[in-house]
Motif scaffolding. Structure first.
Motif, PDB file in Angstrom:
ATOM      1  N   GLY A   1     126.762 -59.787 -75.173  1.00 57.25           N
ATOM      2  CA  GLY A   1     128.176 -59.638 -75.430  1.00 57.25           C
ATOM      3  C   GLY A   1     128.460 -58.581 -76.509  1.00 57.25           C
ATOM      4  N   ILE A   2     127.707 -58.598 -77.417  1.00 55.68           N
ATOM      5  CA  ILE A   2     127.719 -57.597 -78.586  1.00 55.68           C
ATOM      6  C   ILE A   2     127.730 -56.056 -78.131  1.00 55.68           C
ATOM      7  CG2 ILE A   2     126.624 -56.518 -80.613  1.00 55.68           C
ATOM      8  CD1 ILE A   2     125.940 -59.481 -81.336  1.00 55.68           C
ATOM      9  N   LEU A   3     126.645 -55.801 -77.170  1.00 54.65           N
ATOM     10  CA  LEU A   3     126.466 -54.478 -76.448  1.00 54.65           C
ATOM     11  C   LEU A   3     127.441 -54.074 -75.700  1.00 54.65           C
ATOM     12  CD1 LEU A   3     122.563 -54.468 -75.896  1.00 54.65           C
ATOM     13  CD2 LEU A   3     123.825 -53.243 -77.564  1.00 54.65           C
TER      14      LEU A   3
ATOM     15  N   CYS B   1     115.238 -75.445 -77.411  1.00 57.00           N
ATOM     16  CA  CYS B   1     114.551 -73.978 -77.790  1.00 57.00           C
ATOM     17  C   CYS B   1     115.021 -73.016 -76.799  1.00 57.00           C
ATOM     18  CB  CYS B   1     113.142 -74.050 -78.398  1.00 57.00           C
ATOM     19  SG  CYS B   1     112.498 -74.690 -79.447  1.00 57.00           S
ATOM     20  N   LEU B   2     114.881 -73.338 -75.415  1.00 56.54           N
ATOM     21  CA  LEU B   2     115.236 -72.629 -74.250  1.00 56.54           C
ATOM     22  C   LEU B   2     116.809 -72.380 -74.301  1.00 56.54           C
ATOM     23  CD1 LEU B   2     114.053 -71.513 -71.656  1.00 56.54           C
ATOM     24  CD2 LEU B   2     114.996 -73.535 -70.338  1.00 56.54           C
ATOM     25  N   GLU B   3     117.377 -73.288 -74.478  1.00 53.58           N
ATOM     26  CA  GLU B   3     119.015 -73.195 -74.703  1.00 53.58           C
ATOM     27  C   GLU B   3     119.412 -72.156 -75.916  1.00 53.58           C
ATOM     28  OE1 GLU B   3     120.960 -76.892 -74.929  1.00 53.58           O
ATOM     29  OE2 GLU B   3     120.118 -77.687 -72.847  1.00 53.58           O
ATOM     30  N   SER B   4     118.482 -72.258 -76.877  1.00 54.30           N
ATOM     31  CA  SER B   4     118.906 -71.572 -78.098  1.00 54.30           C
ATOM     32  C   SER B   4     118.681 -70.085 -77.830  1.00 54.30           C
ATOM     33  CB  SER B   4     118.269 -71.864 -79.321  1.00 54.30           C
ATOM     34  OG  SER B   4     118.450 -71.127 -80.199  1.00 54.30           O
ATOM     35  N   MET B   5     117.419 -69.641 -77.185  1.00 52.10           N
ATOM     36  CA  MET B   5     117.013 -68.407 -76.649  1.00 52.10           C
ATOM     37  C   MET B   5     118.050 -67.736 -75.878  1.00 52.10           C
ATOM     38  SD  MET B   5     113.072 -68.327 -76.579  1.00 52.10           S
ATOM     39  CE  MET B   5     112.071 -69.717 -77.621  1.00 52.10           C
ATOM     40  N   ARG B   6     118.499 -68.664 -74.915  1.00 57.95           N
ATOM     41  CA  ARG B   6     119.432 -68.149 -73.696  1.00 57.95           C
ATOM     42  C   ARG B   6     120.439 -67.653 -74.297  1.00 57.95           C
ATOM     43  NH1 ARG B   6     123.349 -70.120 -71.071  1.00 57.95           N
ATOM     44  NH2 ARG B   6     123.074 -72.183 -72.036  1.00 57.95           N
ATOM     45  N   LYS B   7     121.280 -68.487 -75.098  1.00 58.82           N
ATOM     46  CA  LYS B   7     122.393 -68.147 -75.924  1.00 58.82           C
ATOM     47  C   LYS B   7     122.400 -67.000 -76.792  1.00 58.82           C
ATOM     48  CE  LYS B   7     124.007 -72.783 -75.935  1.00 58.82           C
ATOM     49  NZ  LYS B   7     124.287 -74.293 -76.495  1.00 58.82           N
ATOM     50  N   ASP B   8     121.266 -66.805 -77.727  1.00 60.76           N
ATOM     51  CA  ASP B   8     121.167 -65.414 -78.334  1.00 60.76           C
ATOM     52  C   ASP B   8     121.106 -64.245 -77.537  1.00 60.76           C
ATOM     53  OD1 ASP B   8     120.776 -67.160 -80.591  1.00 60.76           O
ATOM     54  OD2 ASP B   8     118.489 -66.943 -80.675  1.00 60.76           O
ATOM     55  N   VAL B   9     120.386 -64.507 -76.205  1.00 58.59           N
ATOM     56  CA  VAL B   9     120.381 -63.103 -75.417  1.00 58.59           C
ATOM     57  C   VAL B   9     121.811 -62.907 -74.799  1.00 58.59           C
ATOM     58  CG1 VAL B   9     119.718 -62.606 -72.942  1.00 58.59           C
ATOM     59  CG2 VAL B   9     117.932 -63.468 -74.773  1.00 58.59           C
ATOM     60  N   GLU B  10     122.402 -63.957 -74.303  1.00 59.58           N
ATOM     61  CA  GLU B  10     123.915 -63.716 -73.843  1.00 59.58           C
ATOM     62  C   GLU B  10     124.480 -63.520 -74.875  1.00 59.58           C
ATOM     63  OE1 GLU B  10     125.234 -67.463 -72.397  1.00 59.58           O
ATOM     64  OE2 GLU B  10     123.972 -67.299 -70.554  1.00 59.58           O
TER      65      GLU B  10
END
Length: 127
Positions: free
Chosen positions: A46-48, A33-42
């Motif tokens: 990137g989108i912004l 879950c931690l890896e998934s959330m960190r990737k979502d934030v990254e």
């Protein structure tokens, strides 16, 4: 304050990296879950950065408050531009993301509708 990081960072008291060799189901699920959330934030950063070139090359402000205001402004403009781009349609109808759909296929449901899906799943898995 804790920072979600990957295993490339030093282990400090304020960093939370995923566990490499989890021995229990709870630890393994927490790391996933931690890896998934960190990737979502990254991905969001990137989108912004792709949409606003100001963010791409670094903010050169003297005060942290100005950097915060710039990020918040870019987030607000991005959300407003979703309507212009036509990407808002699934969100208005309460559509689920691809990530949520994948977890539902695996039998993971969000029983607590007041919490975001990822948080409710994390709470359930850690209990």
């Amino acid at each position: 304050v804790w920072f979600m990081v990957d295993n490339g960072y030093l282990s400090w008291s304020c960093t939370v990296p995923p566990v490499k060799d989890g021995t229990s189901y709870k630890v393994i699920r927490f790391s996933e879950c931690l890896e998934s959330m960190r990737k979502d934030v990254e991905c969001t950063f990137g989108i912004l950065k792709g949409r606003f070139c100001l963010l791409r090359y670094g903010l050169r402000f003297a005060k942290v408050q100005h950097c915060d205001q710039t990020w918040l402004t870019c987030c607000a403009l991005h959300n407003m531009l979703l309507y212009v781009d036509g990407l808002h349609k699934n969100w208005e109808d309460g559509g689920v993301s691809d990530w949520e759909t994948m977890n539902m296929k695996c039998g993971i449901n969000n029983e607590n509708k007041t919490l975001p899906f990822a948080i409710s799943r994390l709470n359930r898995d850690l209990n």
